[in-house]
Scaffold this motif. Sequence first.
Motif, PDB file in Angstrom:
ATOM      1  N   LEU A  60       0.828  -1.214   0.000  1.00 51.75           N
ATOM      2  CA  LEU A  60       0.000   0.000   0.000  1.00 51.75           C
ATOM      3  C   LEU A  60       0.859   1.260   0.000  1.00 51.75           C
ATOM      4  CD1 LEU A  60      -2.811  -0.988   2.513  1.00 51.75           C
ATOM      5  CD2 LEU A  60      -3.022  -0.699   0.046  1.00 51.75           C
ATOM      6  N   ALA A 104       1.272   3.762  -3.135  1.00 54.69           N
ATOM      7  CA  ALA A 104       0.960   5.189  -3.021  1.00 54.69           C
ATOM      8  C   ALA A 104       2.109   6.043  -3.560  1.00 54.69           C
ATOM      9  CB  ALA A 104       0.678   5.551  -1.563  1.00 54.69           C
ATOM     10  N   PRO A 159      -9.602  10.449  -7.499  1.00 57.99           N
ATOM     11  CA  PRO A 159      -9.370  10.435  -6.050  1.00 57.99           C
ATOM     12  C   PRO A 159      -8.041   9.776  -5.681  1.00 57.99           C
ATOM     13  CG  PRO A 159     -11.086   8.865  -6.660  1.00 57.99           C
ATOM     14  CD  PRO A 159     -10.722   9.614  -7.901  1.00 57.99           C
ATOM     15  N   ILE A 160      -7.595  10.054  -4.468  1.00 48.82           N
ATOM     16  CA  ILE A 160      -6.307   9.538  -4.004  1.00 48.82           C
ATOM     17  C   ILE A 160      -6.324   8.019  -3.905  1.00 48.82           C
ATOM     18  CG2 ILE A 160      -6.805   9.797  -1.548  1.00 48.82           C
ATOM     19  CD1 ILE A 160      -3.424  10.455  -3.213  1.00 48.82           C
ATOM     20  N   TRP A 161      -7.455   7.440  -3.537  1.00 50.21           N
ATOM     21  CA  TRP A 161      -7.503   5.977  -3.418  1.00 50.21           C
ATOM     22  C   TRP A 161      -7.273   5.327  -4.775  1.00 50.21           C
ATOM     23  CZ3 TRP A 161     -10.976   3.244  -6.263  1.00 50.21           C
ATOM     24  CH2 TRP A 161     -12.116   3.891  -6.716  1.00 50.21           C
ATOM     25  N   LEU A 162      -7.722   5.984  -5.841  1.00 47.82           N
ATOM     26  CA  LEU A 162      -7.523   5.447  -7.183  1.00 47.82           C
ATOM     27  C   LEU A 162      -6.059   5.582  -7.611  1.00 47.82           C
ATOM     28  CD1 LEU A 162      -9.085   4.040  -9.373  1.00 47.82           C
ATOM     29  CD2 LEU A 162      -9.693   6.259 -10.316  1.00 47.82           C
ATOM     30  N   THR A 163      -5.406   6.644  -7.149  1.00 43.57           N
ATOM     31  CA  THR A 163      -3.973   6.806  -7.404  1.00 43.57           C
ATOM     32  C   THR A 163      -3.193   5.670  -6.744  1.00 43.57           C
ATOM     33  OG1 THR A 163      -4.233   9.207  -7.455  1.00 43.57           O
ATOM     34  CG2 THR A 163      -2.008   8.371  -7.134  1.00 43.57           C
ATOM     35  N   ILE A 164      -3.583   5.305  -5.525  1.00 42.36           N
ATOM     36  CA  ILE A 164      -2.923   4.213  -4.818  1.00 42.36           C
ATOM     37  C   ILE A 164      -3.144   2.894  -5.553  1.00 42.36           C
ATOM     38  CG2 ILE A 164      -2.897   2.868  -2.670  1.00 42.36           C
ATOM     39  CD1 ILE A 164      -3.586   5.528  -1.227  1.00 42.36           C
ATOM     40  N   VAL A 165      -4.376   2.660  -6.023  1.00 45.37           N
ATOM     41  CA  VAL A 165      -4.673   1.427  -6.753  1.00 45.37           C
ATOM     42  C   VAL A 165      -3.857   1.352  -8.038  1.00 45.37           C
ATOM     43  CG1 VAL A 165      -6.485   0.183  -8.015  1.00 45.37           C
ATOM     44  CG2 VAL A 165      -6.973   1.130  -5.763  1.00 45.37           C
TER      45      VAL A 165
END
Length: 90
Positions: free
Chosen positions: A10, A14, A31-37
């Motif tokens: 994770l 990121a 969104p930031i969660w999509l950047t992490i994915v």
Amino acid sequence: MTIGGIITALIFGAVIGAVGRLIVPGKQHMPIWLTIVVGIVAAFAGTGLAHLFDLKTSGWNFWETLFQIAFAVVGVYLVAAFWPRKTADF
């Protein structure tokens, strides 16, 4: 995979996603969660490509990192192009 491995994936995802997002020009509406994915997927894809070329993948490897960042750039570009932008309801 252990809990430590998941947390490392994770965090590394990121970082790789953020680097990919910094390289892509312009503002990305995602969104930031999509950047992490995207970063996690890019990290796995870059490692897979390094394995394909029989590069050393234990420890830090320049080519593996370069592949991961390249996948992150392409991933961020594609996701940002197809992710719907928020519209203001006035």
